[in-house]
Scaffold this motif. Structure first.
Motif, short mmCIF file in Angstrom:
data_model
loop_
_atom_site.label_atom_id
_atom_site.label_comp_id
_atom_site.label_asym_id
_atom_site.label_seq_id
_atom_site.Cartn_x
_atom_site.Cartn_y
_atom_site.Cartn_z
N ASP A 1 37.76 49.48 46.15
CA ASP A 1 39.01 48.85 46.58
C ASP A 1 38.90 48.34 48.02
OD1 ASP A 1 40.16 49.35 44.14
OD2 ASP A 1 41.17 51.19 44.77
N GLU A 2 38.17 49.08 48.84
CA GLU A 2 37.99 48.65 50.23
C GLU A 2 37.16 47.36 50.29
OE1 GLU A 2 39.35 49.80 53.10
OE2 GLU A 2 40.58 50.91 51.67
N MET A 3 36.14 47.27 49.48
CA MET A 3 35.33 46.05 49.43
C MET A 3 36.17 44.90 48.89
SD MET A 3 31.87 47.82 47.92
CE MET A 3 30.95 46.31 47.61
N TRP A 4 36.96 45.19 47.87
CA TRP A 4 37.78 44.16 47.22
C TRP A 4 38.77 43.53 48.21
CZ3 TRP A 4 37.47 40.89 43.60
CH2 TRP A 4 38.57 40.36 42.92
N LYS A 5 39.25 44.30 49.17
CA LYS A 5 40.20 43.79 50.17
C LYS A 5 39.55 42.74 51.07
CE LYS A 5 42.97 48.02 50.38
NZ LYS A 5 43.33 49.21 51.22
N LYS A 6 38.23 42.75 51.15
CA LYS A 6 37.51 41.80 52.00
C LYS A 6 37.29 40.45 51.30
CE LYS A 6 35.11 45.51 54.45
NZ LYS A 6 33.80 46.13 54.79
N VAL A 7 37.55 40.42 50.00
CA VAL A 7 37.45 39.16 49.24
C VAL A 7 38.66 38.31 49.57
CG1 VAL A 7 37.53 38.17 46.90
CG2 VAL A 7 36.08 40.17 47.39
N VAL A 8 38.47 37.01 49.72
CA VAL A 8 39.56 36.11 50.09
C VAL A 8 40.75 36.28 49.14
CG1 VAL A 8 38.70 34.15 48.71
CG2 VAL A 8 40.12 33.74 50.73
N LYS A 9 41.95 36.25 49.69
CA LYS A 9 43.17 36.59 48.95
C LYS A 9 43.35 35.73 47.70
CE LYS A 9 48.12 37.45 49.59
NZ LYS A 9 48.57 36.76 48.38
N PHE A 10 43.05 34.45 47.78
CA PHE A 10 43.23 33.58 46.61
C PHE A 10 42.43 34.11 45.42
CE2 PHE A 10 42.09 30.18 43.75
CZ PHE A 10 43.27 29.47 43.60
N ASN A 11 41.19 34.49 45.66
CA ASN A 11 40.34 34.97 44.56
C ASN A 11 40.82 36.30 44.01
OD1 ASN A 11 38.80 32.69 44.88
ND2 ASN A 11 37.14 33.69 45.98
N ARG A 12 41.31 37.17 44.89
CA ARG A 12 41.86 38.44 44.42
C ARG A 12 43.10 38.20 43.56
NH1 ARG A 12 43.91 41.29 48.61
NH2 ARG A 12 43.27 39.91 50.30
N ASP A 13 43.95 37.32 44.02
CA ASP A 13 45.21 37.06 43.31
C ASP A 13 44.97 36.40 41.95
OD1 ASP A 13 46.58 38.16 45.39
OD2 ASP A 13 47.25 36.26 46.27
N ILE A 14 44.09 35.41 41.90
CA ILE A 14 43.86 34.70 40.63
C ILE A 14 43.18 35.62 39.63
CG2 ILE A 14 41.60 33.71 41.21
CD1 ILE A 14 44.43 31.88 39.35
N ALA A 15 42.30 36.51 40.11
CA ALA A 15 41.64 37.45 39.21
C ALA A 15 42.65 38.43 38.62
CB ALA A 15 40.54 38.21 39.96
#
Length: 323
Positions: free
Chosen positions: A8-22
């Protein structure tokens, strides 16, 4: 080289657009089984972590086919199987298809990055299918008995006798050790036990719910394991203990047992699905049961499926040609 688990900590470093669309895409995939959905989530997280690390953390709508090719080559170099790579490729491609369909107004120029120009994943070497013989099963059982591996004994005999898969075995509840043998409609006692309902492999979120049949031998080892294990609050049969807590095993634990213990004892490669193929083969080849009987035990709708699991030596059939 194994792929890193994206925390989850690594995932937070992914750009927000990509996290949201996924996450939005995954929310729309509730028709998938929980296990498939979990694999989709893992695959997409690994893809976007790769994009973060290797492709400047660009948003999905800014990615190109060359990025897809880079990711595929990364998976190949990591040593993943062709089937695992195809699954991750499929997850990303499905997400791209979702974006094409529902975000066309906002990103009209975006196209699925997995185009026909991306080469197919080369097939890995396929292992020869060699079911465990009755003698090999006894050898495995005797050695586990000598080592006092009660849980593993319960696993191999329940899995073998039912022909169940890993994801089915992990659902087994310890209440089964209290069950009496099955009875027919006329209340006549059968020679086998029946489990509670278990979600088996099948389409959709609910899959195919069915019960599994097993014999006295499997019941003996199940009961002995539960007795040795003692009292605890976990309902699952197959568990691990950590810091005083008893929790259900993960699916990968069965793989580890096969790789680290069963393979070493048998002297050749053993994997969880081999018990299913071994049961089908031994029923037909060694015990003379029909394909219909073997298929009924394995939950097949057609004997054509059962034939895939049965490995026969065809030399006698060839001999008949020349006699």
């Amino acid at each position: 080289m194994a792929l890193a688990i994206v925390t989850d900590e690594m995932w937070k470093k992914v750009v927000k657009f990509n996290r949201d669309i996924a996450e939005e895409f995954l929310e729309q995939q509730q028709h998938l089984s929980p296990q498939t959905l979990k694999q989709y989530r893992s695959g997409l997280r690994q893809f976007f972590w790769f994009i973060k690390e290797r492709c400047a953390n660009r948003e999905l709508h800014k990615l190109k086919p060359k990025d897809a090719l880079l990711f595929q080559n990364y998976l190949i170099n990591a040593g993943l199987s062709s089937s695992a790579i195809k699954f991750k490729r499929s997850a990303v491609s499905s997400l791209c298809g979702y974006m094409e369909l529902y975000y066309d107004d906002e990103y009209p120029r975006f196209k699925n990055i997995y185009t026909r120009a991306i080469p197919a994943v080369p097939l890995n070497k396929i292992h020869k299918k060699e079911p465990l013989t009755p003698d090999e099963l006894i050898k495995l059982s005797d050695e586990l008995e000598r080592r006092g591996e009660h849980q593993k004994l319960a696993y191999i005999w329940f899995t073998y006798m039912t022909g169940c898969r890993r994801a089915e075995a992990i659902q087994l509840r310890k209440e089964v050790v209290t069950y009496a043998k099955a009875r027919d409609k006329k209340d006549n006692q059968k020679d086998y036990y029946v489990t509670h309902e278990i979600r088996a492999k099948g389409r959709g979120k609910e899959g195919k719910v069915r019960v599994f049949q097993f014999d006295d031998k499997a019941m003996y080892y199940l009961r002995r394991w539960i007795e040795v294990r003692g009292e605890d609050d976990c309902e699952a049969v197959f568990v691990y203990k950590r810091k005083g807590k008893v929790e259900p095993l993960s699916l990968t634990a069965f793989n580890d047992w096969c790789t680290d213990t069963f393979t070493e004892i048998v002297g050749r490669r053993v994997h969880p699905h081999l018990f299913r193929s071994s049961r089908a083969t031994n029923l037909v080849v060694y015990e003379g049961k029909s394909l219909e009987s073997a298929g009924a035990l394995l939950g097949h709708n057609s004997t054509e499926t059962t034939k895939i699991y049965v490995v026969k030596d065809d030399s006698d059939d060839i001999d008949d040609v020349f006699n």
